[in-house]
Design a protein around this motif. Structure first.
Motif, short mmCIF file in Angstrom:
data_model
loop_
_atom_site.label_atom_id
_atom_site.label_comp_id
_atom_site.label_asym_id
_atom_site.label_seq_id
_atom_site.Cartn_x
_atom_site.Cartn_y
_atom_site.Cartn_z
N ALA A 183 0.84 -1.20 0.00
CA ALA A 183 0.00 0.00 0.00
C ALA A 183 0.88 1.25 0.00
N LEU A 184 0.48 2.25 -0.75
CA LEU A 184 1.22 3.51 -0.83
C LEU A 184 0.51 4.58 -0.02
N SER A 185 1.29 5.37 0.75
CA SER A 185 0.73 6.43 1.61
C SER A 185 1.02 7.80 0.97
N THR A 186 0.00 8.64 0.92
CA THR A 186 0.19 9.99 0.36
C THR A 186 1.13 10.81 1.24
N ARG A 187 1.01 10.69 2.56
CA ARG A 187 1.87 11.45 3.46
C ARG A 187 3.33 11.03 3.31
N ARG A 189 4.61 9.77 0.65
CA ARG A 189 5.08 10.23 -0.66
C ARG A 189 5.36 11.75 -0.62
N MET A 190 4.62 12.50 0.18
CA MET A 190 4.89 13.93 0.36
C MET A 190 6.27 14.14 0.97
N SER A 191 6.61 13.31 1.92
CA SER A 191 7.94 13.40 2.53
C SER A 191 9.02 13.05 1.52
N ASP A 192 8.73 12.01 0.68
CA ASP A 192 9.71 11.62 -0.34
C ASP A 192 9.94 12.76 -1.34
N VAL A 193 8.84 13.41 -1.73
CA VAL A 193 8.98 14.52 -2.70
C VAL A 193 9.77 15.67 -2.09
N LEU A 194 9.47 16.00 -0.84
CA LEU A 194 10.22 17.09 -0.18
C LEU A 194 11.69 16.73 -0.04
N GLU A 195 11.98 15.48 0.17
CA GLU A 195 13.38 15.05 0.30
C GLU A 195 14.11 15.23 -1.03
N ARG A 196 13.42 14.94 -2.12
CA ARG A 196 14.05 15.10 -3.44
C ARG A 196 14.24 16.58 -3.80
N GLU A 227 -1.06 18.18 -2.64
CA GLU A 227 -1.14 18.54 -1.22
C GLU A 227 -0.01 19.49 -0.83
N LEU A 228 1.17 19.23 -1.36
CA LEU A 228 2.30 20.11 -1.05
C LEU A 228 2.09 21.51 -1.61
N VAL A 229 1.51 21.57 -2.82
CA VAL A 229 1.20 22.88 -3.39
C VAL A 229 0.14 23.59 -2.56
N LYS A 230 -0.86 22.85 -2.11
CA LYS A 230 -1.93 23.42 -1.30
C LYS A 230 -1.40 23.95 0.01
N GLU A 231 -0.45 23.27 0.60
CA GLU A 231 0.14 23.70 1.87
C GLU A 231 1.28 24.69 1.68
N SER A 232 1.49 25.14 0.42
CA SER A 232 2.53 26.15 0.10
C SER A 232 3.92 25.66 0.49
#
Length: 252
Positions: A183-187, A189-196, A227-232
């Motif tokens: 199962a994949l978690s959106t939260r 994946r948000m952390s993974d994107v911020l790390e990149r 979600e990351l865009v929404k949270e600026s």
């Protein structure tokens, strides 16, 4: 208009004094200025002034000023007395010996006239100069260094969806049928994107997706980015319309 009534003709009983029509055209700054004017007007050599004629003209001017009831400065009368003295000294008979010993009675007057002429010419030259730098100072300030800021076009939702569709299409090529998958978690994946995006640079939008994860992985990553865009926390940047979309982390 007199008492609110228009007067169209000259009244017959109106008295105009003769002096009211006199106009005094010449104005001088002092007796030396008057003498210099009389000398220049007749093109006389300043070193050989005919005192008798200049004195006559000078006194004529003084009498004119008195006749029109203009207030005379005391220096005009002093100059008149000086001219009269020079004139009388030049009219007195003198022997050759005395004439050789004594200076020319006009010498002091000539010296003062030459000095006044030099200062007047200098004043006229200064008056002819530009006012800027003489009477007016124009301030000059160096403009602060400004960095040109390029305004990037706004990323439209339609273009973002087109890019998403391209990623989905690529994801379908690696779709595999498995009985079970993690199962994949959106939260997460948000952390993974911020790390990149941690380096602060621009990362192409399509490089944030892993095609091997299939359609589900693409959707989860896309939702995480939204979600990351929404949270600026991140921003989407596009150099020009229909160009590639890039993502970078927002500065604090």
């Amino acid at each position: 208009m007199v008492y609110g009534q228009a007067v169209m003709e000259m009244p017959q009983d109106l008295y105009i004094p003769p002096d009211a029509l006199e106009v005094f055209l010449e104005a001088f700054e002092g007796p030396l200025d008057l003498l210099l004017y009389l000398i220049r007007k007749q093109n006389i050599n300043i070193l050989d002034i005919p005192v008798a004629e200049i004195t006559r003209q000078y006194m004529g001017y003084v009498e004119l000023m008195q006749s029109v009831r203009l207030e005379l400065a005391a220096e005009y009368l002093v100059m008149a007395a000086m001219l009269a003295e020079i004139k009388s000294r030049m009219l007195l008979p003198r022997s050759a010996e005395i004439e050789a010993e004594e200076d020319d009675p006009r010498a002091e007057l000539i010296r003062r006239l030459q000095e006044y002429e030099r200062f007047k010419a200098a004043a006229e030259g200064i008056d002819g100069l530009s006012r800027v730098g003489r009477d007016v100072v124009v301030p000059k300030l160096d403009a602060p260094e400004a960095r040109a800021r390029k305004l990037l076009p706004e990323v439209r939702l339609s273009e973002l969806l087109l890019s998403m569709a391209e990623v989905l299409r690529r994801g379908d090529m690696f779709e595999s049928h498995q009985v079970s998958r993690e199962a994949l978690s959106t939260r997460e994946r948000m952390s993974d994107v911020l790390e990149r995006l941690k380096g602060g640079g621009f990362v192409p939008f399509v490089e944030l997706f892993t095609a091997e994860e299939g359609r589900l992985g693409v959707v989860v990553t896309f939702m995480a980015i939204l979600e990351l865009v929404k949270e600026s926390l991140v921003e989407l940047v596009q150099n020009e319309p229909f160009a590639a979309i890039h993502v970078r982390a927002r500065a604090e």
